[in-house]
Every structure is written in structure tokens, then in C-alpha cells.
Design a protein around this motif. Structure first.
Motif, PDB file in Angstrom:
ATOM      1  N   GLU A  85     -33.550 -36.278   7.117  1.00  0.00           N
ATOM      2  CA  GLU A  85     -32.154 -36.084   6.926  1.00  0.00           C
ATOM      3  C   GLU A  85     -31.593 -34.742   6.388  1.00  0.00           C
ATOM      4  OE1 GLU A  85     -30.646 -38.102   2.914  1.00  0.00           O
ATOM      5  OE2 GLU A  85     -32.957 -39.200   3.028  1.00  0.00           O
ATOM      6  N   ALA A  86     -30.511 -34.523   6.914  1.00  0.00           N
ATOM      7  CA  ALA A  86     -29.966 -33.153   6.766  1.00  0.00           C
ATOM      8  C   ALA A  86     -29.503 -32.406   5.733  1.00  0.00           C
ATOM      9  CB  ALA A  86     -28.914 -33.145   7.377  1.00  0.00           C
ATOM     10  N   PHE A  87     -30.563 -32.030   4.929  1.00  0.00           N
ATOM     11  CA  PHE A  87     -30.851 -31.742   3.303  1.00  0.00           C
ATOM     12  C   PHE A  87     -30.535 -30.046   3.758  1.00  0.00           C
ATOM     13  CE2 PHE A  87     -34.431 -35.320   3.157  1.00  0.00           C
ATOM     14  CZ  PHE A  87     -33.624 -35.499   2.081  1.00  0.00           C
ATOM     15  N   ASP A  88     -29.757 -29.615   2.503  1.00  0.00           N
ATOM     16  CA  ASP A  88     -29.437 -27.887   2.489  1.00  0.00           C
ATOM     17  C   ASP A  88     -30.198 -27.820   0.949  1.00  0.00           C
ATOM     18  OD1 ASP A  88     -28.291 -29.345   0.356  1.00  0.00           O
ATOM     19  OD2 ASP A  88     -25.921 -28.634   1.526  1.00  0.00           O
ATOM     20  N   GLY A  89     -30.870 -27.949   0.376  1.00  0.00           N
ATOM     21  CA  GLY A  89     -31.685 -27.601  -0.402  1.00  0.00           C
ATOM     22  C   GLY A  89     -32.704 -27.929  -0.909  1.00  0.00           C
ATOM     23  N   LEU A  90     -33.832 -28.083  -2.014  1.00  0.00           N
ATOM     24  CA  LEU A  90     -34.914 -27.825  -2.544  1.00  0.00           C
ATOM     25  C   LEU A  90     -34.579 -27.839  -4.200  1.00  0.00           C
ATOM     26  CD1 LEU A  90     -37.480 -26.507  -0.026  1.00  0.00           C
ATOM     27  CD2 LEU A  90     -36.716 -29.531  -0.222  1.00  0.00           C
ATOM     28  N   LEU A  91     -34.615 -28.865  -4.923  1.00  0.00           N
ATOM     29  CA  LEU A  91     -34.745 -28.922  -5.601  1.00  0.00           C
ATOM     30  C   LEU A  91     -36.210 -29.051  -7.056  1.00  0.00           C
ATOM     31  CD1 LEU A  91     -32.576 -28.213  -8.699  1.00  0.00           C
ATOM     32  CD2 LEU A  91     -32.335 -30.756  -8.777  1.00  0.00           C
ATOM     33  N   ALA A  92     -36.604 -28.367  -7.425  1.00  0.00           N
ATOM     34  CA  ALA A  92     -38.099 -28.540  -7.411  1.00  0.00           C
ATOM     35  C   ALA A  92     -37.825 -29.019  -9.178  1.00  0.00           C
ATOM     36  CB  ALA A  92     -39.019 -27.173  -7.467  1.00  0.00           C
ATOM     37  N   ILE A  93     -38.606 -30.233  -9.014  1.00  0.00           N
ATOM     38  CA  ILE A  93     -38.106 -30.207 -10.944  1.00  0.00           C
ATOM     39  C   ILE A  93     -39.928 -30.401 -11.170  1.00  0.00           C
ATOM     40  CG2 ILE A  93     -37.694 -32.119 -12.443  1.00  0.00           C
ATOM     41  CD1 ILE A  93     -35.035 -32.926 -10.924  1.00  0.00           C
ATOM     42  N   GLY A  94     -40.028 -29.997 -12.375  1.00  0.00           N
ATOM     43  CA  GLY A  94     -41.586 -30.269 -12.467  1.00  0.00           C
ATOM     44  C   GLY A  94     -42.833 -28.482 -13.343  1.00  0.00           C
ATOM     45  N   GLY A  95     -44.082 -28.844 -13.200  1.00  0.00           N
ATOM     46  CA  GLY A  95     -44.471 -28.118 -13.584  1.00  0.00           C
ATOM     47  C   GLY A  95     -44.699 -26.954 -12.458  1.00  0.00           C
ATOM     48  N   GLY A  96     -46.045 -26.152 -11.732  1.00  0.00           N
ATOM     49  CA  GLY A  96     -45.822 -25.067 -11.691  1.00  0.00           C
ATOM     50  C   GLY A  96     -45.962 -25.619  -9.156  1.00  0.00           C
ATOM     51  N   SER A  97     -47.240 -27.144  -9.967  1.00  0.00           N
ATOM     52  CA  SER A  97     -46.944 -27.454  -8.590  1.00  0.00           C
ATOM     53  C   SER A  97     -46.117 -28.046  -7.709  1.00  0.00           C
ATOM     54  CB  SER A  97     -47.891 -29.349  -8.627  1.00  0.00           C
ATOM     55  OG  SER A  97     -49.503 -28.662  -9.097  1.00  0.00           O
ATOM     56  N   PRO A  98     -45.379 -29.212  -8.292  1.00  0.00           N
ATOM     57  CA  PRO A  98     -44.239 -28.924  -7.997  1.00  0.00           C
ATOM     58  C   PRO A  98     -42.823 -27.887  -6.652  1.00  0.00           C
ATOM     59  CG  PRO A  98     -43.913 -30.530  -9.525  1.00  0.00           C
ATOM     60  CD  PRO A  98     -44.844 -29.663  -9.876  1.00  0.00           C
ATOM     61  N   MET A  99     -42.668 -26.807  -8.327  1.00  0.00           N
ATOM     62  CA  MET A  99     -42.225 -25.712  -7.423  1.00  0.00           C
ATOM     63  C   MET A  99     -43.073 -25.268  -6.611  1.00  0.00           C
ATOM     64  SD  MET A  99     -41.130 -24.492 -10.828  1.00  0.00           S
ATOM     65  CE  MET A  99     -41.999 -25.014 -11.854  1.00  0.00           C
ATOM     66  N   ASP A 100     -44.359 -24.416  -6.383  1.00  0.00           N
ATOM     67  CA  ASP A 100     -45.363 -24.091  -5.443  1.00  0.00           C
ATOM     68  C   ASP A 100     -44.763 -24.982  -3.968  1.00  0.00           C
ATOM     69  OD1 ASP A 100     -46.218 -22.332  -7.396  1.00  0.00           O
ATOM     70  OD2 ASP A 100     -48.408 -22.716  -7.030  1.00  0.00           O
ATOM     71  N   THR A 101     -44.850 -26.107  -4.080  1.00  0.00           N
ATOM     72  CA  THR A 101     -45.119 -27.434  -3.156  1.00  0.00           C
ATOM     73  C   THR A 101     -43.001 -27.091  -2.610  1.00  0.00           C
ATOM     74  OG1 THR A 101     -45.990 -29.115  -3.608  1.00  0.00           O
ATOM     75  CG2 THR A 101     -44.968 -29.936  -2.242  1.00  0.00           C
ATOM     76  N   ALA A 102     -41.962 -26.739  -2.664  1.00  0.00           N
ATOM     77  CA  ALA A 102     -41.477 -27.119  -2.559  1.00  0.00           C
ATOM     78  C   ALA A 102     -40.363 -25.305  -1.836  1.00  0.00           C
ATOM     79  CB  ALA A 102     -39.951 -26.948  -3.939  1.00  0.00           C
ATOM     80  N   LYS A 103     -41.796 -24.532  -2.744  1.00  0.00           N
ATOM     81  CA  LYS A 103     -41.915 -23.302  -2.130  1.00  0.00           C
ATOM     82  C   LYS A 103     -41.831 -23.420  -0.778  1.00  0.00           C
ATOM     83  CE  LYS A 103     -41.994 -20.613  -6.374  1.00  0.00           C
ATOM     84  NZ  LYS A 103     -42.899 -19.527  -7.179  1.00  0.00           N
ATOM     85  N   ALA A 104     -43.687 -23.570  -0.617  1.00  0.00           N
ATOM     86  CA  ALA A 104     -44.394 -23.677   0.502  1.00  0.00           C
ATOM     87  C   ALA A 104     -43.598 -24.875   1.571  1.00  0.00           C
ATOM     88  CB  ALA A 104     -45.776 -24.320   0.143  1.00  0.00           C
ATOM     89  N   MET A 105     -43.271 -26.522   1.266  1.00  0.00           N
ATOM     90  CA  MET A 105     -42.217 -26.341   1.952  1.00  0.00           C
ATOM     91  C   MET A 105     -41.358 -26.107   3.202  1.00  0.00           C
ATOM     92  SD  MET A 105     -42.122 -30.300  -0.128  1.00  0.00           S
ATOM     93  CE  MET A 105     -40.245 -30.706   0.932  1.00  0.00           C
ATOM     94  N   ALA A 106     -40.578 -25.029   2.691  1.00  0.00           N
ATOM     95  CA  ALA A 106     -39.324 -23.757   2.427  1.00  0.00           C
ATOM     96  C   ALA A 106     -39.835 -22.930   3.846  1.00  0.00           C
ATOM     97  CB  ALA A 106     -38.686 -23.594   1.640  1.00  0.00           C
ATOM     98  N   VAL A 107     -41.061 -22.838   3.514  1.00  0.00           N
ATOM     99  CA  VAL A 107     -41.709 -21.214   4.607  1.00  0.00           C
ATOM    100  C   VAL A 107     -42.138 -22.713   5.431  1.00  0.00           C
ATOM    101  CG1 VAL A 107     -43.465 -20.500   4.586  1.00  0.00           C
ATOM    102  CG2 VAL A 107     -42.298 -20.032   2.918  1.00  0.00           C
ATOM    103  N   LEU A 108     -42.914 -23.853   5.604  1.00  0.00           N
ATOM    104  CA  LEU A 108     -43.893 -24.641   7.091  1.00  0.00           C
ATOM    105  C   LEU A 108     -42.362 -24.848   7.768  1.00  0.00           C
ATOM    106  CD1 LEU A 108     -46.406 -25.138   8.122  1.00  0.00           C
ATOM    107  CD2 LEU A 108     -46.165 -26.768   6.847  1.00  0.00           C
ATOM    108  N   ALA A 109     -41.408 -25.046   6.840  1.00  0.00           N
ATOM    109  CA  ALA A 109     -40.072 -25.515   7.382  1.00  0.00           C
ATOM    110  C   ALA A 109     -39.476 -25.110   8.392  1.00  0.00           C
ATOM    111  CB  ALA A 109     -39.046 -26.548   6.845  1.00  0.00           C
ATOM    112  N   LYS A 110     -39.495 -23.896   8.019  1.00  0.00           N
ATOM    113  CA  LYS A 110     -39.186 -22.282   8.802  1.00  0.00           C
ATOM    114  C   LYS A 110     -39.441 -22.401   9.361  1.00  0.00           C
ATOM    115  CE  LYS A 110     -36.473 -18.339  10.261  1.00  0.00           C
ATOM    116  NZ  LYS A 110     -34.927 -19.062  10.657  1.00  0.00           N
ATOM    117  N   GLY A 111     -40.911 -21.832   9.414  1.00  0.00           N
ATOM    118  CA  GLY A 111     -41.745 -21.249  10.745  1.00  0.00           C
ATOM    119  C   GLY A 111     -42.570 -21.299  11.538  1.00  0.00           C
ATOM    120  N   GLY A 112     -43.193 -22.640  10.534  1.00  0.00           N
ATOM    121  CA  GLY A 112     -43.688 -23.915  11.475  1.00  0.00           C
ATOM    122  C   GLY A 112     -44.904 -23.525  11.537  1.00  0.00           C
ATOM    123  N   GLY A 113     -45.948 -23.958  12.718  1.00  0.00           N
ATOM    124  CA  GLY A 113     -47.245 -23.359  12.386  1.00  0.00           C
ATOM    125  C   GLY A 113     -48.519 -24.068  11.552  1.00  0.00           C
TER     126      GLY A 113
END
Length: 385
Positions: A85-113
Motif C-alpha cells: 500500500e502507499a503508506f506515508d509513515g510508520l507508527l511503532a507501538i510497543g517496547g523496543g522491539s516494535p520501535m527498532d523494527t519500524a526503524k529498520a524497516m524505514a532504513v531497508l525500504a529506502k536503501g535496499g540490499g
């Protein structure tokens, strides 16, 4: 010269989760993907926030596949979900794991590899999607930091991902979300936050501004941690812990953590010990190892925690600090690795590999006393019992 890296906006206080729709609107986000775990979906926390967003006219997606110690495969699954879908942001709800997951998703979605491409010493600075965090524990501080920790299942390595792309755009810090958290989780995340504050203050990368955050975090966390554990419905203690955890996050995001965290990550990766708990297992021994190299700083920690007066000498103050950290572990029933059930032969056999991974993470290099591999092995051995 020093820098200060913070989110654009932090909203803090009881009930502030109800402001999520307003905050997203201010940031121009209309189609967020909520990143969370199945437990928080089941508790109704995610449903409450998602319903409020939909009532405000937002289109909401949910990715609830996050796991403790987020893995590369989960990040890749999250990126695949982003492409649907055409998401325009990531809203992480939870402890460190969901927050770190969202951050890593943003990094990998941009840079690939591959996720490994972004581990320290690489700098992950590019991302297209803003990350907004709503923490549900008073511990990791990930809602305000430029770090994420992702486990590579192929090597059992906890990879440190660091950069501006990991710094959330905004955070909503609502202590009411912690009121139902059990003692063990409250204790482990609370000691994690205290460790963040102490390590940020003694770090070789500490700055005058990170010191302000670190010292205030200590003042909030230490006198309230036991109360939050043993009186879980105590709003005053819970609010102090949540505020302290966020301030500690700001401190270490700008000063970096040190040897405790460097040694803690491999224990978590190899033996699946919760991150805050592995920090707690190590904090007294590592503090004793490090203190002679920064006696004045550790003495200031002791005085800030109310363990020594201004008139007492630094050595006496540090002795009081070491005793207090051990007492805190006893009061909160922090187990040793042995008592936790970690097999001795496997633990001893992995110590050198864990020490090498700890050093490679970069965190021990920020420690007042920078250890060798052999010294880290000795600390691991001492911590086992």
C-alpha cells in the motif's frame, strides 16, 4: 564541538496516546502502517489507537509480526508489507522491539540490499518514511534514539544499526500504557533505562547536554524503580519511570552506551535473554571494572542517586554505588546467567566469540576503561555465577 539529535516533537504525559491523530495530522501523515506485536493487538491497545485514527479520517494498516529481539526476516517481511500500500509513515507501538523494527524497516525500504549492510560502522542516515513511536514500556528509550538492534539469525549476532534514519520523527510518551506491566518486565526495562543513563554519563562521548539528560534520568529512575515494580498502579512512580526512560534515551542517543551494552547484546543473541535483564546481570561487575578509570564521574552518579553526600570522598561514593547496584539486583530478583538456566559449557565455550562481537559493536570503545577481548572474557566468567 558537540551535536544534539532529537525527534522533532515529543508529547509526554498521561493519556497523550489520545493525541495520536492530531500529531500525525501535524506531520502530514494520512496513511500510517502500525508496527506492533500480536500481544499488544490482543490487549486492545493497538485497536484503541487504530480506531481513533480511523475516526479522524486516516487510513490505517497493521503489521503485527514483530518479535522480541527483532530479526532480519521480520524486517524483510515488514518491508514487503510496506510495498502493498502507499503508506506515508510508520507508527511503532510497543517496547523496543516494535520501535527498532519500524526503524529498520524505514532504513531497508529506502536503501535496499541486506540489513547487514547497515550495521555499525556503517551509518544509516537515509529513509523516506517518518517513524513515530508510542512506547509501552519505561526502558529502552528507543522512541528518541538514533539506534536499532537487529538480530541476524544466520550468525546469532545482534547488529547495531545507527544513523539519522533511525531517529524517530516524533514520540508520544504516555505512562498510562505501563500501568499493567508485570514486575519482571518493569524491573528489566527499568534497569535498562538506569544503565542507559549511567553509561551515557561515563561515556567517552558524553557532552554537556547529554549529561543534563543523564543526570535527570537517574534522579527520576532510581528512587522510583522499586515502587513501580512493587506498586504497579502507582501513577507517580510510573510517570517518573517513563519520563526518566525517555530522558535516558536522549542521553545515550547523543553520548552512546558503553561496555555493559556491548557485552549484553551477545548474551541476548545467543541465549535469548531479554535485553534489560542481560544488562542487569552485567551492570555491577562492569561498573566495578570501569570505575577506577572515571572515579569522579562514577562518584557523581552515586551522589545523584542519593547514595553519598557531597562531603564523602569519591572512593567511598563509588563503593556505595557498587553496593547499591548489587542490592538493586537482589531486591528485583535479577538472576545470574547460571540461575537463569544458561548451560555452563555452552556459555563458557562462547565467551571469546561473545567478547569479539561485543568489541566489534563499538560500544566498549566508549567505556572509560576500554577492555581487551581477554578482559571481557574474564567479566563474562565472573558474571556467570
Amino acid at each position: 564541538m558537540f551535536s544534539l539529535m532529537t525527534p522533532q516533537l515529543v508529547v509526554m504525559g498521561g493519556g497523550t496516546r489520545k493525541e495520536t491523530a492530531t500529531l500525525l495530522a501535524r506531520l502530514g501523515i494520512r496513511h500510517p502502517l502500525i508496527v506492533t506485536d500480536k500481544f499488544l493487538v490482543q490487549t486492545g491497545v493497538v485497536g484503541e489507537i487504530a480506531a481513533a485514527l480511523r475516526a479522524a479520517g486516516l487510513t490505517v494498516g497493521i503489521f503485527d509480526e514483530t518479535v522480541p529481539d527483532p530479526t532480519v526476516s521480520v524486517i524483510e517481511a515488514g518491508v514487503a508489507r510496506l510495498k502493498t500500500e502507499a503508506f506515508d509513515g510508520l507508527l511503532a507501538i510497543g517496547g523496543g522491539s516494535p520501535m527498532d523494527t519500524a526503524k529498520a524497516m524505514a532504513v531497508l525500504a529506502k536503501g535496499g540490499g541486506a540489513m547487514r549492510d547497515y550495521k555499525v560502522p556503517a551509518s544509516a542516515d537515509q529513509a523516506d518514511l517518518p517513524v513515530i513511536c508510542i512506547p509501552t514500556t519505561a526502558g529502552t528509550g528507543s522512541e528518541v534514539t538514533r539506534f536499532a538492534v537487529i538480530t541476524d539469525e544466520a550468525t546469532d549476532e545482534k547488529m547495531l544499526i545507527m544513523g539519522l534514519a533511525c531517529l524517530p520523527r516524533a514520540a508520544i510518551v504516555d505512562y498510562e500504557l505501563t500501568l499493567t506491566k508485570p514486575l519482571r518486565l518493569t524491573a528489566d526495562t527499568g534497569i535498562d533505562a538506569l544503565t542507559h543513563a549511567i553509561e551515557a554519563y561515563v561515556s567517552r562521548k558524553a557532552t554537556p547536554l547529554s549529561d543534563v539528560y543523564a543526570l535527570e534520568a537517574m534522579r527520576l529512575i532510581y528512587p522510583n524503580l522499586r515502587t513501580a515494580c512493587f506498586e504497579p498502579g502507582n501513577h507517580v512512580a510510573r510517570e517518573a519511570m517513563m519520563r526518566g526512560a525517555t530522558l535516558a534515551g536522549l542521553a545515550f542517543s547523543n553520548a552512546s552506551v558503553a561496555l555493559v551494552h556491548g557485552m549484553s547484546r551477545p548474551i541476548g543473541a545467543f541465549f535469548h535473554v531479554p535485553h534489560g535483564l542481560s544488562n542487569a546481570m552485567l551492570l555491577p561487575a562492569v561498573t566495578a571494572f570501569s570505575a577506577p578509570a572515571a572515579l569522579e564521574r562514577y562518584a557523581t552518579v552515586a551522589r545523584t542517586l542519593g547514595l553519598a553526600s557531597a562531603e564523602e570522598g569519591d572512593q567511598a561514593a563509588v563503593s556505595a554505588l557498587l553496593g547499591a547496584l548489587s542490592a538493586l539486583n537482589r531486591d528485583l530478583t535479577v538472576p545470574t546467567p547460571e540461575a537463569y538456566g544458561i548451560d555452563e559449557a555452552r556459555y563458557l565455550g562462547l565467551m571469546e566469540r561473545m567478547a569479539e562481537q561485543a568489541l566489534a559493536s563499538g560500544s566498549p570503545g566508549n567505556n572509560p576503561r576500554v577492555p581487551t577481548v581477554d578482559e571481557i572474557v574474564t567479566l563474562y566468567r565472573a558474571a556467570y555465577r
